[in-house]
Scaffold this motif. Structure first.
Motif, PDB file in Angstrom:
ATOM      1  N   PHE A 300       0.811  -1.218   0.000  1.00 14.27           N
ATOM      2  CA  PHE A 300       0.000   0.000   0.000  1.00 14.27           C
ATOM      3  C   PHE A 300       0.845   1.269   0.000  1.00 14.27           C
ATOM      4  CE2 PHE A 300      -3.633  -2.481   2.245  1.00 14.27           C
ATOM      5  CZ  PHE A 300      -3.902  -3.135   1.059  1.00 14.27           C
ATOM      6  N   THR A 301       2.131   1.152   0.364  1.00 13.55           N
ATOM      7  CA  THR A 301       3.024   2.311   0.316  1.00 13.55           C
ATOM      8  C   THR A 301       4.079   2.175  -0.783  1.00 13.55           C
ATOM      9  OG1 THR A 301       4.538   1.363   1.948  1.00 13.55           O
ATOM     10  CG2 THR A 301       2.732   2.738   2.787  1.00 13.55           C
ATOM     11  N   GLN A 302       4.053   1.041  -1.499  1.00 14.36           N
ATOM     12  CA  GLN A 302       5.017   0.759  -2.571  1.00 14.36           C
ATOM     13  C   GLN A 302       6.464   0.857  -2.062  1.00 14.36           C
ATOM     14  OE1 GLN A 302       3.880  -0.051  -6.249  1.00 14.36           O
ATOM     15  NE2 GLN A 302       2.594  -0.809  -4.558  1.00 14.36           N
ATOM     16  N   GLN A 303       6.716   0.266  -0.912  1.00 14.05           N
ATOM     17  CA  GLN A 303       8.059   0.189  -0.343  1.00 14.05           C
ATOM     18  C   GLN A 303       8.492  -1.269  -0.294  1.00 14.05           C
ATOM     19  OE1 GLN A 303       8.911   3.122   3.025  1.00 14.05           O
ATOM     20  NE2 GLN A 303       6.688   2.927   3.195  1.00 14.05           N
ATOM     21  N   LYS A 338       1.370   9.705  -0.058  1.00 11.30           N
ATOM     22  CA  LYS A 338       1.139  10.433   1.185  1.00 11.30           C
ATOM     23  C   LYS A 338       1.264   9.514   2.396  1.00 11.30           C
ATOM     24  CE  LYS A 338      -1.741  14.193  -0.588  1.00 11.30           C
ATOM     25  NZ  LYS A 338      -3.088  14.834  -0.537  1.00 11.30           N
ATOM     26  N   ILE A 339       0.684   8.311   2.302  1.00 11.95           N
ATOM     27  CA  ILE A 339       0.783   7.430   3.463  1.00 11.95           C
ATOM     28  C   ILE A 339       2.193   6.863   3.599  1.00 11.95           C
ATOM     29  CG2 ILE A 339      -1.672   6.862   3.445  1.00 11.95           C
ATOM     30  CD1 ILE A 339      -0.975   4.158   2.287  1.00 11.95           C
ATOM     31  N   ARG A 340       2.922   6.775   2.476  1.00  8.39           N
ATOM     32  CA  ARG A 340       4.311   6.320   2.532  1.00  8.39           C
ATOM     33  C   ARG A 340       5.153   7.267   3.393  1.00  8.39           C
ATOM     34  NH1 ARG A 340       7.496   6.831  -2.930  1.00  8.39           N
ATOM     35  NH2 ARG A 340       6.362   4.955  -3.537  1.00  8.39           N
ATOM     36  N   SER A 344       6.272   3.943   8.723  1.00  9.64           N
ATOM     37  CA  SER A 344       7.577   3.292   8.822  1.00  9.64           C
ATOM     38  C   SER A 344       7.429   1.774   8.742  1.00  9.64           C
ATOM     39  CB  SER A 344       8.271   3.672  10.134  1.00  9.64           C
ATOM     40  OG  SER A 344       7.519   3.229  11.251  1.00  9.64           O
ATOM     41  N   ILE A 345       8.402   1.140   8.119  1.00  7.69           N
ATOM     42  CA  ILE A 345       8.441  -0.318   8.010  1.00  7.69           C
ATOM     43  C   ILE A 345       9.836  -0.776   8.432  1.00  7.69           C
ATOM     44  CG2 ILE A 345       8.274  -2.300   6.469  1.00  7.69           C
ATOM     45  CD1 ILE A 345       6.445  -0.653   4.677  1.00  7.69           C
ATOM     46  N   PRO A 346       9.963  -1.635   9.449  1.00  6.13           N
ATOM     47  CA  PRO A 346       8.894  -2.226  10.254  1.00  6.13           C
ATOM     48  C   PRO A 346       8.312  -1.197  11.229  1.00  6.13           C
ATOM     49  CG  PRO A 346      11.021  -2.927  11.072  1.00  6.13           C
ATOM     50  CD  PRO A 346      11.286  -2.154   9.816  1.00  6.13           C
ATOM     51  N   ASN A 347       7.074  -1.471  11.693  1.00  4.02           N
ATOM     52  CA  ASN A 347       6.413  -0.564  12.621  1.00  4.02           C
ATOM     53  C   ASN A 347       6.393  -1.159  14.035  1.00  4.02           C
ATOM     54  OD1 ASN A 347       4.393  -2.503  12.635  1.00  4.02           O
ATOM     55  ND2 ASN A 347       3.063  -1.382  11.231  1.00  4.02           N
ATOM     56  N   LYS A 348       5.655  -0.519  14.930  1.00  3.86           N
ATOM     57  CA  LYS A 348       5.628  -0.945  16.329  1.00  3.86           C
ATOM     58  C   LYS A 348       5.107  -2.376  16.470  1.00  3.86           C
ATOM     59  CE  LYS A 348       3.673   0.257  20.854  1.00  3.86           C
ATOM     60  NZ  LYS A 348       2.777   1.184  21.603  1.00  3.86           N
ATOM     61  N   GLU A 349       4.041  -2.712  15.707  1.00  3.45           N
ATOM     62  CA  GLU A 349       3.485  -4.061  15.794  1.00  3.45           C
ATOM     63  C   GLU A 349       4.497  -5.109  15.341  1.00  3.45           C
ATOM     64  OE1 GLU A 349       1.906  -1.462  14.536  1.00  3.45           O
ATOM     65  OE2 GLU A 349       0.261  -1.215  15.975  1.00  3.45           O
ATOM     66  N   ASP A 350       5.273  -4.782  14.294  1.00  2.99           N
ATOM     67  CA  ASP A 350       6.299  -5.709  13.824  1.00  2.99           C
ATOM     68  C   ASP A 350       7.324  -5.983  14.922  1.00  2.99           C
ATOM     69  OD1 ASP A 350       5.265  -5.941  11.205  1.00  2.99           O
ATOM     70  OD2 ASP A 350       6.219  -4.059  10.624  1.00  2.99           O
ATOM     71  N   SER A 351       7.740  -4.937  15.616  1.00  2.00           N
ATOM     72  CA  SER A 351       8.718  -5.095  16.696  1.00  2.00           C
ATOM     73  C   SER A 351       8.151  -5.924  17.842  1.00  2.00           C
ATOM     74  CB  SER A 351       9.149  -3.720  17.207  1.00  2.00           C
ATOM     75  OG  SER A 351       9.779  -2.976  16.176  1.00  2.00           O
ATOM     76  N   THR A 352       6.879  -5.696  18.160  1.00  2.00           N
ATOM     77  CA  THR A 352       6.232  -6.466  19.228  1.00  2.00           C
ATOM     78  C   THR A 352       6.164  -7.944  18.868  1.00  2.00           C
ATOM     79  OG1 THR A 352       4.908  -4.546  19.879  1.00  2.00           O
ATOM     80  CG2 THR A 352       4.126  -6.704  20.595  1.00  2.00           C
TER      81      THR A 352
END
Length: 574
Positions: A300-303, A338-340, A344-352
């Protein structure tokens, strides 16, 4: 030039089973380094004898070979069990249009078309799993048609073993999915939950799956009786229960109610000692699926962070759809640029999730690797290696990860008498590797021979490259600005011409210099495929280019000539 305006033609190829035949007699692998996933040791000088699809002997012993034995020299090689991806979905393609409940693009590409594509391409998708060394897949919830797919795959030598369940017993009904054969069914009473379990019993599901979803403003305890009813009915019929419960509260309630398997990580808070002890005491299986949510975000952010592995083993067409966002514009409910900028990738949930995986492992919880393949951005077959890399980043060792996809997966789903290790009596699903997997987890790149249900086969037999697939692979890499993957489908002596026959460029090195500069100067460069025609070894693409120098848009035609599995000539015209 009217020929170029022909409608887009999909080229469907099939796996040639004629090249893969059952051996006439036993198969013997001698003098091999055995990867013992139970003891976590590499044992040299071992011999393994296979007959009628089973391992009949394994150890430092010599055999009087029966007549007709196929002998494979294992000198300098490593033999390990076949891998398991313990979380996939047959009803999802991995492409951009496969979850209209999350991103509805039906006006661009109807959901029915995505579902038809999956049915038409199931065989080649499953062959990709084998080519990656994945000899078993576990579908953790889908339509009732899952059971017919299981029967088909389990009798097809170029497909992995399949364990499945039917529709998810759910506390929530998402929109826009198939209403005729729904993959998710909402239950509102305990009896409905029990009845949905009973509905599957005649089809002999391998387990039952619950979707424990709590909506904003709703308390998890409000639907717990439905979850408990489904668990109790499943257990009464001798079936394990897998539960989707990604919040701490729902996961704890599900495990307390008897869930055998958590099919995702807890992502909203770090697991405490009480939860970790409960998981261990109840012998709950923990499947982290670390990359699936991140892959939605990347799409969704094309990253993207595609590797050569992804371009090689993913289905090229489904991988390519992920970059369609760059030309869909007004059809999207969001501005990806805009959302890109604020994502951030990874985000807080990824770290958790990574923290929880490491803590669960350290606490002695049984960890099983699974990808949730089929979801948007999580490709069938290729995604297991990507999942492993993230498990490494979470702190698991290579041995831990190998166990999670072999003996742990077999134990977690009650299949360890049949699968998961190289032992006498087990199904002969084995990987003969050129290098030590404990030192390098890039197992697909190391495969010498795959042995599936006792039948030896080569990865290249499972991944035939049609001209259209080659062209699509280079188009995907072009859009990802990955120069090495872009050049991989081209011959070393490739030549580029204009339509009059004037030479524009010759050889890979010239292409590397030119296209590397092009990618660097135009970070928004994107090619939209407007139409395609395939005729024999010639592929003709009508392309729309945006984001080039000066941000100009233009259309062009490219004629690709393919010989011996490589692109040798390309002719361009605007």
């Amino acid at each position: 030039m009217r020929i170029f305006t022909l409608l887009f033609i999909f080229f469907i190829y099939s796996i040639s089973h004629a090249q893969i035949a059952k051996p006439a007699g036993p198969v013997l692998i001698n003098n091999v380094n055995l990867v013992n996933v139970v003891s976590k040791k590499i044992v040299p000088g071992q011999t393994v004898l296979i007959d009628s699809g089973r391992i009949v002997a394994a150890g430092p012993i010599k055999f009087k070979l029966p007549a007709g034995t196929t002998v494979i020299d294992g000198s300098g090689k490593y033999l390990m069990p076949g891998l398991t991806d313990a979380h996939i979905h047959f009803f999802q393609s991995g492409g951009l249009y496969t979850r209209p409940d999350g991103l509805n693009l039906n006006k661009v590409y109807p959901y029915e078309k995505d579902q038809r594509w999956i049915k038409d391409n199931l065989q080649q998708l499953m062959a990709r799993y084998l080519a990656c060394g994945i000899t078993t897949v576990i579908d953790v919830g889908g339509p009732m048609s899952n059971f017919a797919i299981r029967a088909q795959l389990n009798t097809t030598i170029t497909a992995p073993n399949a364990f499945v369940t039917g529709p998810l017993v759910s506390t929530h009904l998402p929109p826009h999915l198939d209403p005729k054969d729904p993959p998710i069914v909402k239950v509102t009473t305990e009896q409905e939950a029990r009845d949905l379990v009973k509905k599957q019993l005649p089809y002999q599901p391998d387990f039952i799956k619950i979707w424990y979803i709590v909506l904003p403003g709703q308390k998890a305890e409000s639907t717990l009786p439905l979850v408990k009813a489904a668990i109790d009915e499943s257990h009464a019929n001798g079936l394990k229960v897998a539960v989707h419960a990604t919040e701490y509260v729902t996961a704890k309630l599900a495990v307390s109610a008897g869930a055998d398997i958590l099919v995702h990580s807890v992502d909203d808070q770090v697991l405490d000692k009480d939860m970790l002890q409960m998981l261990k005491n109840k012998k709950t299986v923990y499947i982290p699926t670390l990359i699936v949510a991140q892959n939605y975000s990347r799409t969704f952010t094309q990253q993207f962070n595609f590797t050569q592995h992804d371009f090689t083993y993913s289905d090229p067409f489904m991988l390519g759809t992920l970059m369609d966002i760059q030309h869909l514009g007004k059809h999207l409910p969001f501005d990806y640029k805009k959302i890109r900028a604020r994502f951030s990738i990874p985000n807080k949930e990824d770290s958790t999730m990574r923290t929880n995986l490491k803590m669960a492992h350290q606490a002695g919880v049984l960890i099983v690797s699974g990808t949730d393949a089929g979801n948007i951005g999580t490709q069938h077959a290729a995604s297991l290696r990507d999942e492993w890399l993230t498990m490494q980043e979470a702190g698991l060792s290579n041995w831990d990860i190998i166990q999670s996809a072999t003996i742990n997966a077999a134990k977690g789903f009650g299949k360890d008498k049949e699968l998961g290790s190289v032992e006498k009596g087990k199904i002969a699903d084995l990987l003969l590797l050129n290098s030590d997997p404990v030192k390098d987890l890039n197992i697909p790149a190391s495969i010498h021979t795959i042995i599936h249900r006792g039948v030896p086969m080569q990865p290249q037999q499972l991944l035939p490259l049609s001209p259209e697939l080659l062209v699509q692979q280079q188009l995907n890499a072009y859009n990802a600005h990955n120069i090495d993957a872009f050049l991989a489908p081209y011959s070393d002596s490739c030549a580029l011409y204009d339509i009059s026959g004037k030479l524009l460029m010759k050889g890979k090195e010239a292409m590397r210099q030119s296209y590397s500069r092009f990618f660097e100067q135009a970070p928004e460069l994107h090619c939209e495929l407007v139409n395609r025609m395939v005729h024999g070894n010639t592929v003709i693409d009508h392309e729309r280019i945006t984001g080039g120098p000066g941000n100009k848009q233009f259309e062009a035609f490219a004629v690709y000539k393919i010989e011996n599995g490589k692109i040798v000539n390309v002719y361009f015209t605007e």
